[in-house]
Design a protein around this motif. Structure first.
Motif, PDB file in Angstrom:
ATOM      1  N   LEU A  17      35.002  63.411  64.101  1.00  0.00           N
ATOM      2  CA  LEU A  17      35.190  63.011  62.710  1.00  0.00           C
ATOM      3  C   LEU A  17      36.389  62.089  62.573  1.00  0.00           C
ATOM      4  O   LEU A  17      37.455  62.346  63.138  1.00  0.00           O
ATOM      5  N   SER A  18      36.219  61.032  61.788  1.00  0.00           N
ATOM      6  CA  SER A  18      37.313  60.144  61.424  1.00  0.00           C
ATOM      7  C   SER A  18      37.232  59.905  59.925  1.00  0.00           C
ATOM      8  O   SER A  18      36.141  59.763  59.369  1.00  0.00           O
ATOM      9  N   GLY A  19      38.381  59.887  59.270  1.00  0.00           N
ATOM     10  CA  GLY A  19      38.380  59.647  57.833  1.00  0.00           C
ATOM     11  C   GLY A  19      39.668  58.993  57.413  1.00  0.00           C
ATOM     12  O   GLY A  19      40.730  59.221  58.008  1.00  0.00           O
ATOM     13  N   HIS A  20      39.607  58.190  56.355  1.00  0.00           N
ATOM     14  CA  HIS A  20      40.746  57.386  55.928  1.00  0.00           C
ATOM     15  C   HIS A  20      41.198  57.796  54.538  1.00  0.00           C
ATOM     16  O   HIS A  20      40.383  57.884  53.612  1.00  0.00           O
ATOM     17  N   SER A  21      42.504  58.034  54.375  1.00  0.00           N
ATOM     18  CA  SER A  21      43.114  58.318  53.081  1.00  0.00           C
ATOM     19  C   SER A  21      42.509  59.599  52.490  1.00  0.00           C
ATOM     20  O   SER A  21      42.661  60.663  53.087  1.00  0.00           O
ATOM     21  N   LEU A  35      32.377  70.677  67.153  1.00  0.00           N
ATOM     22  CA  LEU A  35      33.427  69.754  66.730  1.00  0.00           C
ATOM     23  C   LEU A  35      34.413  69.531  67.873  1.00  0.00           C
ATOM     24  O   LEU A  35      35.059  70.459  68.346  1.00  0.00           O
ATOM     25  N   ALA A  36      34.513  68.275  68.315  1.00  0.00           N
ATOM     26  CA  ALA A  36      35.326  67.947  69.491  1.00  0.00           C
ATOM     27  C   ALA A  36      36.594  67.188  69.156  1.00  0.00           C
ATOM     28  O   ALA A  36      37.530  67.182  69.952  1.00  0.00           O
ATOM     29  N   LYS A  37      36.637  66.515  68.003  1.00  0.00           N
ATOM     30  CA  LYS A  37      37.798  65.693  67.663  1.00  0.00           C
ATOM     31  C   LYS A  37      37.827  65.455  66.159  1.00  0.00           C
ATOM     32  O   LYS A  37      36.780  65.230  65.545  1.00  0.00           O
ATOM     33  N   VAL A  38      39.027  65.489  65.591  1.00  0.00           N
ATOM     34  CA  VAL A  38      39.226  65.115  64.189  1.00  0.00           C
ATOM     35  C   VAL A  38      40.352  64.099  64.147  1.00  0.00           C
ATOM     36  O   VAL A  38      41.420  64.310  64.735  1.00  0.00           O
ATOM     37  N   GLN A  39      40.108  62.996  63.449  1.00  0.00           N
ATOM     38  CA  GLN A  39      41.051  61.879  63.400  1.00  0.00           C
ATOM     39  C   GLN A  39      41.339  61.513  61.938  1.00  0.00           C
ATOM     40  O   GLN A  39      40.702  60.633  61.373  1.00  0.00           O
ATOM     41  N   PRO A  40      42.294  62.182  61.307  1.00  0.00           N
ATOM     42  CA  PRO A  40      42.688  61.786  59.956  1.00  0.00           C
ATOM     43  C   PRO A  40      43.553  60.522  60.013  1.00  0.00           C
ATOM     44  O   PRO A  40      44.552  60.483  60.734  1.00  0.00           O
ATOM     45  N   ILE A  41      43.169  59.504  59.265  1.00  0.00           N
ATOM     46  CA  ILE A  41      43.900  58.240  59.219  1.00  0.00           C
ATOM     47  C   ILE A  41      44.529  58.112  57.833  1.00  0.00           C
ATOM     48  O   ILE A  41      43.830  58.151  56.827  1.00  0.00           O
ATOM     49  N   SER A  42      45.850  57.998  57.788  1.00  0.00           N
ATOM     50  CA  SER A  42      46.576  57.909  56.515  1.00  0.00           C
ATOM     51  C   SER A  42      46.131  58.996  55.537  1.00  0.00           C
ATOM     52  O   SER A  42      45.815  58.711  54.383  1.00  0.00           O
TER      53      SER A  42
END
Length: 262
Positions: free
Chosen positions: A134-138, A161-168
């Motif tokens: 998962l990747s998500g922005h703001s 679920l292998a990775k979570v990438q919160p961006i800002s």
């Protein structure tokens, strides 16, 4: 501190107001190119509402797994049509990429959007085998962080679920109660506590928080608070602001895509 000003982004980014139109153009070009190759599955319903829809972009051959990108906009703006091009990096590396829309405040509460994103991920993950990243922005960074909390995703999906990438990300919702926009968000003390990722247990999944070095100080704080609360990775990208820090997702050789997929 004037918090309305502190959480304003476009006013502090050169030509900031032009970015949504540019995103929309790039996303439209990408969707059209994918449709021509038969690798775009557009408008898949994950719920009963008109905005409970996602687009799924398929790689060549069997997918290695599923990436889901969740967009931002303070839970008030945008839909999946602005962000399709950000699927390019992971797709080029052999991953299927889902980009969902969701209902917006004030029609719904932030907690309702959290449930919608969990449903979107679940539906997409039952279409695509393998690990889920998962990747998500703001606001989307908030939403993908919420997926780590116990009971938000179904157990079988959480196990993948292998990775979570919160961006800002917005990781602590309490400051939002002081903003003018809270007339539409309607965050209260109970929701701020329940929906703030910093109050969740440290997740049993790899997490890296990303943020641009040129972002507003409050977003640097919000990213740091989450990284500290979860004792997870924390990347501050030199020269990037709130609107261009996500560009790297379109580049399969970028550090951000490598972090997401490895």
């Amino acid at each position: 501190m004037d918090l309305d000003d502190a959480y304003a982004n476009a006013a502090y980014i050169p030509d900031g107001e032009s970015y949504p139109d540019r995103w929309a153009v790039d996303a439209d070009k990408f969707r059209k190119s994918q449709a021509l190759t038969g690798r775009a599955r557009l408008g898949l319903m994950y719920g009963h509402g008109t905005r409970e829809v996602l687009d799924l972009f398929m790689p060549e051959g069997t997918p290695k797994g599923l990436v889901v990108f969740v967009h931002g906009g303070y839970w008030l703006k945008f839909d999946r049509s602005y962000w399709s091009h950000l699927a390019a990096g992971a797709q080029a590396e052999g991953w299927a990429v889902a980009v969902p829309s969701y209902d917006l405040c004030p029609r719904v509460r932030i907690a309702d959007i959290t449930r919608q994103i969990a449903n979107a991920i679940t539906v997409a993950a039952r279409e695509i085998e393998g690990p889920v990243r998962l990747s998500g922005h703001s606001a989307g960074g908030h939403l993908v962080s919420r997926m780590c909390a116990p009971g938000v995703l179904p157990d079988d999906i959480l196990a993948r679920l292998a990775k979570v990438q919160p961006i800002s990300p917005v990781s602590d919702l309490r400051p939002l109660m002081q903003l003018t926009m809270n007339a539409e968000l309607k965050v209260d003390e109970a929701e701020a506590q329940a929906e703030s990722p910093i109050f969740q247990p440290k997740p049993d999944v790899a997490v890296t928080v990303w943020v641009g070095a040129e972002e507003r100080p409050v977003f640097l704080d919000q990213a740091r608070w989450l990284a500290e609360a979860w004792a997870c990775g924390h990347e501050v990208v030199p020269g990037k602001h709130h609107f261009d820090v996500i560009d790297a997702l379109a580049n399969p050789s970028s550090d951000m895509v490598r972090d997401l997929l490895n």
